[in-house]
Write a protein that holds these residues in place. Structure first.
Motif, PDB file in Angstrom:
ATOM      1  N   TYR A  13      -1.944  -4.253   1.141  1.00  0.00           N
ATOM      2  CA  TYR A  13      -1.722  -4.150  -0.302  1.00  0.00           C
ATOM      3  C   TYR A  13      -2.785  -3.286  -0.959  1.00  0.00           C
ATOM      4  O   TYR A  13      -3.887  -3.120  -0.431  1.00  0.00           O
ATOM      5  CB  TYR A  13      -1.749  -5.544  -0.946  1.00  0.00           C
ATOM      6  N   SER A  14      -2.431  -2.740  -2.121  1.00  0.00           N
ATOM      7  CA  SER A  14      -3.416  -2.022  -2.925  1.00  0.00           C
ATOM      8  C   SER A  14      -3.352  -2.558  -4.349  1.00  0.00           C
ATOM      9  O   SER A  14      -2.289  -2.939  -4.843  1.00  0.00           O
ATOM     10  CB  SER A  14      -3.164  -0.513  -2.895  1.00  0.00           C
TER      11      SER A  14
ATOM     12  N   LYS B   2      -6.206   3.429  -9.089  1.00  0.00           N
ATOM     13  CA  LYS B   2      -6.282   2.586  -7.900  1.00  0.00           C
ATOM     14  C   LYS B   2      -7.640   1.901  -7.857  1.00  0.00           C
ATOM     15  O   LYS B   2      -8.667   2.528  -8.094  1.00  0.00           O
ATOM     16  CB  LYS B   2      -6.065   3.412  -6.641  1.00  0.00           C
TER      17      LYS B   2
ATOM     18  N   LYS C  70       0.799  -1.229   0.000  1.00  0.00           N
ATOM     19  CA  LYS C  70       0.000   0.000   0.000  1.00  0.00           C
ATOM     20  C   LYS C  70       0.831   1.278   0.000  1.00  0.00           C
ATOM     21  O   LYS C  70       0.400   2.291  -0.515  1.00  0.00           O
ATOM     22  CB  LYS C  70      -0.982   0.011   1.161  1.00  0.00           C
TER      23      LYS C  70
ATOM     24  N   ASN D 180      -7.963  -1.512  -1.631  1.00  0.00           N
ATOM     25  CA  ASN D 180      -6.968  -2.034  -0.702  1.00  0.00           C
ATOM     26  C   ASN D 180      -7.366  -3.444  -0.289  1.00  0.00           C
ATOM     27  O   ASN D 180      -8.549  -3.795  -0.334  1.00  0.00           O
ATOM     28  CB  ASN D 180      -6.871  -1.152   0.539  1.00  0.00           C
TER      29      ASN D 180
ATOM     30  N   GLY E  99      -5.441  -4.115   4.601  1.00  0.00           N
ATOM     31  CA  GLY E  99      -4.816  -2.838   4.294  1.00  0.00           C
ATOM     32  C   GLY E  99      -3.341  -2.881   3.962  1.00  0.00           C
ATOM     33  O   GLY E  99      -2.712  -1.846   3.804  1.00  0.00           O
TER      34      GLY E  99
END
Length: 85
Positions: A53-54, A44, A23, A47, A51
Motif C-alpha cells: 500500500y501507499s 505521496k 501501491k 509505502n 510495500g
C-alpha cells in the motif's frame, strides 16, 4: 479535548485527508474521480512496510463541517481507497 466536543474551525479552510491505496493504483486519478473539478493537491507520503500500500496526503478547501464530512464519506466509499483518515 474530550470526545463530546465538536471540532471548531473557521470555514472555508484547507483540510488534509490521508488516503491509503494499493501501491499500483493511481492516487491522483482516484482523488480526481472523487473531487471532480475541486482544486486540490495530493502528495505521496510513504509505502507500507511490506510495500503493498501507499499513503497520500490530500489537501482540499472545505467550505463547512458538512462539506468536510461529505468529502470524507465520498473518499471512504471509493472502491480503490482502502482507508481514509
Amino acid at each position: 479535548m474530550d470526545s463530546t466536543n465538536e471540532l471548531k474551525l473557521d470555514y472555508p479552510c484547507n483540510w488534509k485527508y490521508k488516503m491509503i491505496v494499493e501501491k499500483d493504483d493511481n492516487a491522483k486519478k482516484i482523488a480526481k474521480e472523487v473531487l471532480k473539478d475541486r482544486t486540490h493537491t495530493i502528495k505521496k507520503s510513504q509505502n507500507s512496510s511490506k510495500g503493498k500500500y501507499s499513503s497520500h496526503s490530500l489537501e482540499v478547501l472545505v467550505h463547512s463541517g458538512d462539506d468536510r464530512k461529505a468529502l470524507f464519506d465520498a473518499l471512504k466509499k471509493h472502491d480503490k481507497i482502502k482507508f481514509v483518515l
